[in-house]
Design a protein around this motif. Sequence first.
Motif, PDB file in Angstrom:
ATOM      1  N   ARG A  47      -2.403  -6.108  -0.918  1.00 27.10           N
ATOM      2  CA  ARG A  47      -3.144  -5.449   0.161  1.00 27.10           C
ATOM      3  C   ARG A  47      -3.840  -6.479   1.047  1.00 27.10           C
ATOM      4  O   ARG A  47      -3.730  -6.448   2.268  1.00 27.10           O
ATOM      5  CB  ARG A  47      -4.170  -4.476  -0.420  1.00 27.10           C
ATOM      6  N   ARG A  50      -1.343  -8.537   2.929  1.00 29.27           N
ATOM      7  CA  ARG A  50      -0.364  -7.718   3.665  1.00 29.27           C
ATOM      8  C   ARG A  50       1.058  -8.052   3.214  1.00 29.27           C
ATOM      9  O   ARG A  50       1.985  -8.150   4.023  1.00 29.27           O
ATOM     10  CB  ARG A  50      -0.530  -7.895   5.166  1.00 29.27           C
ATOM     11  N   THR A  91      -1.111   5.422  -6.216  1.00 27.69           N
ATOM     12  CA  THR A  91      -1.024   5.167  -4.777  1.00 27.69           C
ATOM     13  C   THR A  91      -1.596   6.340  -3.988  1.00 27.69           C
ATOM     14  O   THR A  91      -2.315   6.152  -3.006  1.00 27.69           O
ATOM     15  CB  THR A  91       0.432   4.906  -4.354  1.00 27.69           C
ATOM     16  N   GLU A  92      -1.288   7.555  -4.418  1.00 24.28           N
ATOM     17  CA  GLU A  92      -1.812   8.748  -3.742  1.00 24.28           C
ATOM     18  C   GLU A  92      -3.338   8.827  -3.821  1.00 24.28           C
ATOM     19  O   GLU A  92      -3.988   9.226  -2.873  1.00 24.28           O
ATOM     20  CB  GLU A  92      -1.191  10.022  -4.338  1.00 24.28           C
ATOM     21  N   LYS A  95      -4.776   6.555  -1.197  1.00 26.23           N
ATOM     22  CA  LYS A  95      -4.207   6.672   0.146  1.00 26.23           C
ATOM     23  C   LYS A  95      -5.323   6.865   1.169  1.00 26.23           C
ATOM     24  O   LYS A  95      -6.244   7.642   0.957  1.00 26.23           O
ATOM     25  CB  LYS A  95      -3.224   7.839   0.198  1.00 26.23           C
ATOM     26  N   GLY A  96      -5.235   6.149   2.260  1.00 29.10           N
ATOM     27  CA  GLY A  96      -6.256   6.215   3.294  1.00 29.10           C
ATOM     28  C   GLY A  96      -7.392   5.231   3.070  1.00 29.10           C
ATOM     29  O   GLY A  96      -8.137   4.935   3.982  1.00 29.10           O
ATOM     30  N   GLU A  99      -4.078   0.681   1.547  1.00 32.85           N
ATOM     31  CA  GLU A  99      -2.655   0.860   1.820  1.00 32.85           C
ATOM     32  C   GLU A  99      -1.896  -0.357   1.311  1.00 32.85           C
ATOM     33  O   GLU A  99      -2.213  -1.485   1.682  1.00 32.85           O
ATOM     34  CB  GLU A  99      -2.406   1.049   3.322  1.00 32.85           C
ATOM     35  N   ARG A 101       2.141  -1.672   0.603  1.00 27.68           N
ATOM     36  CA  ARG A 101       3.592  -1.443   0.623  1.00 27.68           C
ATOM     37  C   ARG A 101       4.127  -1.860  -0.739  1.00 27.68           C
ATOM     38  O   ARG A 101       3.833  -2.961  -1.210  1.00 27.68           O
ATOM     39  CB  ARG A 101       4.279  -2.290   1.704  1.00 27.68           C
TER      40      ARG A 101
END
Length: 159
Positions: A47, A50, A91-92, A95-96, A99, A101
């Motif tokens: 995170r 990135r 992850t859920e 979320k927000g 984030e 990937r």
Amino acid sequence: MTEQQHSPQSEPHQFERGTDGPKVILVGVDGSDSSLRAAAYAGGLARRQRALLAVVYVQPVMAAGAALGVPVAETTDEIAEDLVKYIRDATERVKGIFEVRWEFHTFRGDPYNGLVKAADELKADAVVVGASEQAGHRIIGSVAIRLVKAGRWPVTVVP
């Protein structure tokens, strides 16, 4: 003796892995508490940098068990499915807020060789693993120690 000066403009651009921070951080997971802590740690790194978080589960190949008719592949497939579900749920929940990937990959083999193959194929810039929870590894060496000794990537071992 004259000193040569090199400017970035005078040399052709060459790709150098790791110059702008890691792009792919690989974490090995097997469902153990230490591997899940390693995944959380690696997720934070990914995170902040990135970077892509490559979550890797190495499905053990147990020839002896398969020869005896034990459904080894089904069991390890279930573990992989449970890990993906666990990661998706985690992850859920964030979320927000955070984030990251991420991708989930499975490889077959012993944990060390599976992680090496994964790191090579996924072009990992860094590898994160949990410390071994097995006492015997202090004598014969853990996967983490073997990865560090390989010296091919920066390796972080999470307790």
